[in-house]
Design a protein around this motif. Structure first.
Motif, PDB file in Angstrom:
ATOM      1  N   TRP A 102      35.959  46.056  38.204  1.00 47.20           N
ATOM      2  CA  TRP A 102      36.593  47.377  38.147  1.00 47.20           C
ATOM      3  C   TRP A 102      38.026  47.262  38.655  1.00 47.20           C
ATOM      4  N   LEU A 103      38.903  48.076  38.112  1.00 45.75           N
ATOM      5  CA  LEU A 103      40.300  48.106  38.550  1.00 45.75           C
ATOM      6  C   LEU A 103      40.761  49.552  38.617  1.00 45.75           C
ATOM      7  N   SER A 104      41.374  49.938  39.744  1.00 44.10           N
ATOM      8  CA  SER A 104      41.791  51.333  39.896  1.00 44.10           C
ATOM      9  C   SER A 104      42.961  51.689  38.988  1.00 44.10           C
ATOM     10  N   GLU A 105      43.744  50.717  38.589  1.00 44.00           N
ATOM     11  CA  GLU A 105      44.903  50.975  37.740  1.00 44.00           C
ATOM     12  C   GLU A 105      44.464  51.576  36.407  1.00 44.00           C
ATOM     13  N   GLY A 106      44.939  52.794  36.114  1.00 47.69           N
ATOM     14  CA  GLY A 106      44.598  53.451  34.861  1.00 47.69           C
ATOM     15  C   GLY A 106      43.233  54.105  34.835  1.00 47.69           C
ATOM     16  N   LEU A 107      42.511  54.092  35.967  1.00 51.42           N
ATOM     17  CA  LEU A 107      41.169  54.668  35.989  1.00 51.42           C
ATOM     18  C   LEU A 107      41.243  56.194  35.994  1.00 51.42           C
ATOM     19  N   GLU A 108      40.606  56.829  35.007  1.00 53.95           N
ATOM     20  CA  GLU A 108      40.609  58.285  34.911  1.00 53.95           C
ATOM     21  C   GLU A 108      39.240  58.882  35.208  1.00 53.95           C
ATOM     22  N   SER A 109      38.185  58.070  35.027  1.00 51.89           N
ATOM     23  CA  SER A 109      36.842  58.607  35.197  1.00 51.89           C
ATOM     24  C   SER A 109      35.903  57.490  35.618  1.00 51.89           C
ATOM     25  N   PHE A 110      34.933  57.827  36.450  1.00 48.14           N
ATOM     26  CA  PHE A 110      33.933  56.847  36.845  1.00 48.14           C
ATOM     27  C   PHE A 110      32.768  56.764  35.864  1.00 48.14           C
ATOM     28  N   VAL A 111      32.698  57.684  34.896  1.00 48.66           N
ATOM     29  CA  VAL A 111      31.522  57.726  34.036  1.00 48.66           C
ATOM     30  C   VAL A 111      31.858  57.632  32.555  1.00 48.66           C
ATOM     31  N   ASN A 112      33.101  57.340  32.199  1.00 49.08           N
ATOM     32  CA  ASN A 112      33.465  57.141  30.797  1.00 49.08           C
ATOM     33  C   ASN A 112      34.132  55.784  30.630  1.00 49.08           C
ATOM     34  N   SER A 113      33.324  54.731  30.383  1.00 50.34           N
ATOM     35  CA  SER A 113      33.815  53.371  30.134  1.00 50.34           C
ATOM     36  C   SER A 113      34.835  52.913  31.165  1.00 50.34           C
ATOM     37  N   PRO A 114      34.469  52.874  32.453  1.00 49.81           N
ATOM     38  CA  PRO A 114      35.463  52.553  33.474  1.00 49.81           C
ATOM     39  C   PRO A 114      35.657  51.074  33.741  1.00 49.81           C
ATOM     40  N   HIS A 115      34.775  50.200  33.270  1.00 52.79           N
ATOM     41  CA  HIS A 115      34.852  48.794  33.661  1.00 52.79           C
ATOM     42  C   HIS A 115      36.037  48.078  33.020  1.00 52.79           C
ATOM     43  N   THR A 116      36.636  47.152  33.755  1.00 54.44           N
ATOM     44  CA  THR A 116      37.578  46.230  33.131  1.00 54.44           C
ATOM     45  C   THR A 116      36.830  45.075  32.489  1.00 54.44           C
ATOM     46  N   ALA A 117      35.639  44.764  32.977  1.00 54.06           N
ATOM     47  CA  ALA A 117      34.852  43.701  32.362  1.00 54.06           C
ATOM     48  C   ALA A 117      33.435  43.777  32.854  1.00 54.06           C
ATOM     49  N   ILE A 118      32.502  43.382  31.992  1.00 49.23           N
ATOM     50  CA  ILE A 118      31.132  43.132  32.414  1.00 49.23           C
ATOM     51  C   ILE A 118      30.815  41.733  31.954  1.00 49.23           C
ATOM     52  N   GLU A 119      30.405  40.877  32.886  1.00 50.52           N
ATOM     53  CA  GLU A 119      30.098  39.498  32.534  1.00 50.52           C
ATOM     54  C   GLU A 119      28.595  39.313  32.465  1.00 50.52           C
ATOM     55  N   GLY A 120      28.146  38.556  31.495  1.00 50.03           N
ATOM     56  CA  GLY A 120      26.737  38.221  31.450  1.00 50.03           C
ATOM     57  C   GLY A 120      26.232  38.071  30.034  1.00 50.03           C
ATOM     58  N   ARG A 121      25.099  37.414  29.896  1.00 47.48           N
ATOM     59  CA  ARG A 121      24.493  37.181  28.590  1.00 47.48           C
ATOM     60  C   ARG A 121      23.950  38.488  28.022  1.00 47.48           C
ATOM     61  N   SER A 122      24.108  38.682  26.713  1.00 46.02           N
ATOM     62  CA  SER A 122      23.507  39.834  26.065  1.00 46.02           C
ATOM     63  C   SER A 122      21.989  39.719  26.148  1.00 46.02           C
ATOM     64  N   GLN A 123      21.324  40.743  26.665  1.00 45.46           N
ATOM     65  CA  GLN A 123      19.881  40.696  26.876  1.00 45.46           C
ATOM     66  C   GLN A 123      19.168  41.732  26.010  1.00 45.46           C
ATOM     67  N   GLY A 124      19.673  42.007  24.809  1.00 44.46           N
ATOM     68  CA  GLY A 124      19.066  43.004  23.954  1.00 44.46           C
ATOM     69  C   GLY A 124      19.731  44.359  24.136  1.00 44.46           C
ATOM     70  N   ASN A 125      19.042  45.426  23.744  1.00 45.68           N
ATOM     71  CA  ASN A 125      19.608  46.756  23.860  1.00 45.68           C
ATOM     72  C   ASN A 125      19.802  47.136  25.311  1.00 45.68           C
ATOM     73  N   ILE A 126      20.965  47.686  25.623  1.00 45.29           N
ATOM     74  CA  ILE A 126      21.304  48.098  26.984  1.00 45.29           C
ATOM     75  C   ILE A 126      21.576  49.589  26.987  1.00 45.29           C
ATOM     76  N   ILE A 127      20.976  50.291  27.936  1.00 44.73           N
ATOM     77  CA  ILE A 127      21.247  51.725  28.093  1.00 44.73           C
ATOM     78  C   ILE A 127      22.387  51.863  29.080  1.00 44.73           C
TER      79      ILE A 127
END
Length: 413
Positions: A175-200
Motif C-alpha cells: 500500500w502507498l499513501s500517495e494518491g490514495l483516495e479510498s480504502f475500499v476501492n482498489s487501493p493496493h499498489t500491488a498484491i503479490e502471490g500465485r493465482s489460486q482460482g477465483n478470489i472474492i
C-alpha cells in the motif's frame, strides 16, 4: 488513485535469519536507505518499498533467500532495527512487524505522532483499515505480518503478508499513501502471490455495489435469515458465471526451486554488472574511494548495490541476479562471503557519511558504477551462470563464506 505495481508467487520458507546475517542486513539495509533518501528523497523511498520487484531485489542483495516469503519479514525487521536510531535524522519511522508486533502498530504510530507532530490517531486508523481490507480480500491467505513505514510529514507505505499453509504459498500486499483516495476501492499498489482460482476481493472498485447490497441485506433480513437463504442456495448452486478479467499487470514468478538457475537471471544485465565493475573499479575505487582492502569482488557486489540505489523499475524483473552480490544464507546461489559483505558495508558507509558533509566524490563513483552496466550490457559477454557460481564456491573459504550450515572449508564441493 494509488497504482498497482504487479504480483508475484512467493514460496513459504521456514527457519530464522542467523544473527551474523541479521546484523549485516541491518547495517546494509540502513545505508542503502540513506543513499536512496540522499539522492532521491523520502517519497521516492516509499515508492520503491511499494514496488514488489524492487522490494524482492532489495532483500536478495542483502543475502536473504532470493525467492522466498522470508524476504518480507527479514527486510522489514532489518529496516526497523537499522532506521530506528536514524529516525530523527531521516524523518523515517518503521512500525509493526510479525505476529504480536503487528498489533502494536497503532500504538507506535500514536506515540511517534505525538513526538514529531503528525496525526498519529488518524494513521493508527489507517493501519487498522489496511489490515481489515486485506482480510476482506478472501483469497485464502491469513495475514501474519504488518509493516507500516511513515515519514515525519505523515506519508506512508504498508507492506503486509498473508500465508496459505496448505498450499505452502505467501501473498504480500503493498500500500502507498500517495494518491490514495479510498480504502475500499482498489487501493493496493500491488498484491503479490500465485493465482489460486477465483478470489472474492471486496476491496475492488467493481465490488462497490456488492458491498452496498450486503449492508442492505443485513439491515432488512438480519443474519439468521441470510444464513438460511445461503444454505438453500448452496444446494442448488450452478456453475459460477465467468468473472471479468483483471487488468494485466507485471507478474514476478518466484519459483519453488532453491538454487538460482540461468533462466532466473537476465544474463545480459549480469554481464553488464561484471563488466562495469572491471571497467570502473580500477579508476574509481583506487583513485577516488581509496578504501584499503577493496578488491575486484567487492566492486562487483557494489555494482549491484548501486543498481538497487539508482536503478529504474524495469531493472528489477530478475531479483535472482541481486543474490549474486552477497549469496544467500541457505547456500544458494553460494554461501554469504562475509569479508566481501563487510567491505561493501564499509564502502557504502564511507560514501554516505562523506555525502552528508557535501563531499560527493564517493557517492558519484557509485552512481557511475550503476550507469556503466546499461552501456556495456548491449554488447559484452561473459561466463555462464554455472561458471560464475562455481568460481564463488572455489573462493568461498578465502572470502569468509558462511551459511546456516556453517563455515565453508577448503574441501567444500
Amino acid at each position: 488513485m494509488a497504482q498497482r505495481a504487479g504480483s508475484a508467487d512467493l514460496p513459504l520458507h521456514g527457519g530464522r535469519v542467523p544473527k551474523w546475517l541479521g546484523e549485516r542486513m541491518t547495517k546494509l539495509g540502513a545505508v542503502i536507505t540513506e543513499a536512496v533518501v540522499h539522492h532521491y528523497g523520502r517519497d521516492e523511498l516509499l515508492r520503491r518499498l511499494a514496488h514488489p520487484f524492487w522490494f524482492q531485489s532489495f532483500g536478495a542483495v542483502m543475502g536473504m533467500d532470493w525467492h522466498s516469503s522470508g524476504i518480507t519479514t527479514s527486510v522489514l525487521g532489518a529496516l526497523k532495527r537499522g532506521l530506528t536510531p536514524l529516525s530523527s535524522e531521516l524523518g523515517l519511522h518503521v512500525c509493526g512487524g510479525r505476529g504480536s508486533h503487528s498489533r502494536k502498530t497503532p500504538g507506535e504510530l500514536v506515540a511517534i505522532g505525538d513526538r514529531v507532530g503528525f496525526d498519529g490517531g488518524a494513521l493508527a486508523t489507517a493501519s487498522r483499515l489496511v489490515a481489515k481490507v486485506d482480510s476482506a480480500v478472501q483469497d485464502g491467505f491469513d495475514l501474519y505480518l504488518h509493516g507500516f513505514i511513515v515519514t515525519d510529514d505523515g506519508k506512508w507505505v504498508v507492506v503486509q503478508q498473508g500465508m496459505n499453509g496448505d498450499k505452502r504459498q505467501a501473498r504480500r500486499y503493498h500500500w502507498l499513501s500517495e494518491g490514495l483516495e479510498s480504502f475500499v476501492n482498489s487501493p493496493h499498489t500491488a498484491i503479490e502471490g500465485r493465482s489460486q482460482g477465483n478470489i472474492i476481493n471486496l476491496a475492488d472498485r467493481r465490488a462497490e455495489r456488492s458491498r452496498t447490497g450486503q449492508l442492505d441485506l443485513l439491515a432488512t433480513l438480519g443474519p439468521d435469515r441470510i444464513l438460511r437463504e445461503a444454505a438453500a442456495l448452496a444446494l442448488d448452486i450452478a456453475k459460477p458465471a465467468p468473472q471479468p478479467d483483471q487488468p494485466l499487470l507485471p507478474h514476478l514468478i518466484m519459483p519453488a526451486h532453491h538454487d538460482v538457475r540461468e533462466k532466473d537471471v537476465n544474463m545480459k544485465r549480469l554481464h553488464g554488472n561484471l563488466a562495469a565493475a572491471a571497467d570502473r573499479g580500477p579508476e574509481d575505487f583506487e583513485q577516488l574511494l581509496l578504501v584499503p582492502g577493496v578488491g575486484a569482488r567487492t566492486v562487483q557486489a557494489l555494482a549491484m548495490v548501486a543498481e538497487v540505489v539508482h536503478g529504474a523499475p524495469c531493472r528489477f524483473s530478475d531479483p535472482a541476479r541481486f543474490s549474486l552480490a552477497h549469496g544467500g544464507k541457505d547456500r544458494h546461489p553460494f554461501p554469504v562471503p562475509l569479508k566481501i559483505y563487510d567491505e561493501t558495508i564499509k564502502v557504502m558507509k564511507s560514501a554516505v557519511q562523506k555525502g552528508r558533509l557535501g563531499r560527493e566524490e564517493e557517492l558519484q563513483a557509485l552512481k557511475r558504477l550503476d550507469d556503466q552496466p546499461r552501456q556495456l550490457e548491449r554488447y559484452v559477454t561473459g561466463p555462464d551462470l554455472k561458471e560464475i557460481v562455481a568460481g564463488e564456491f572455489r573462493n568461498s573459504p578465502d572470502w569468509g563464506g558462511r551459511s546456516v550450515f556453517g563455515w565453508e572449508e577448503e574441501d567444500s564441493p
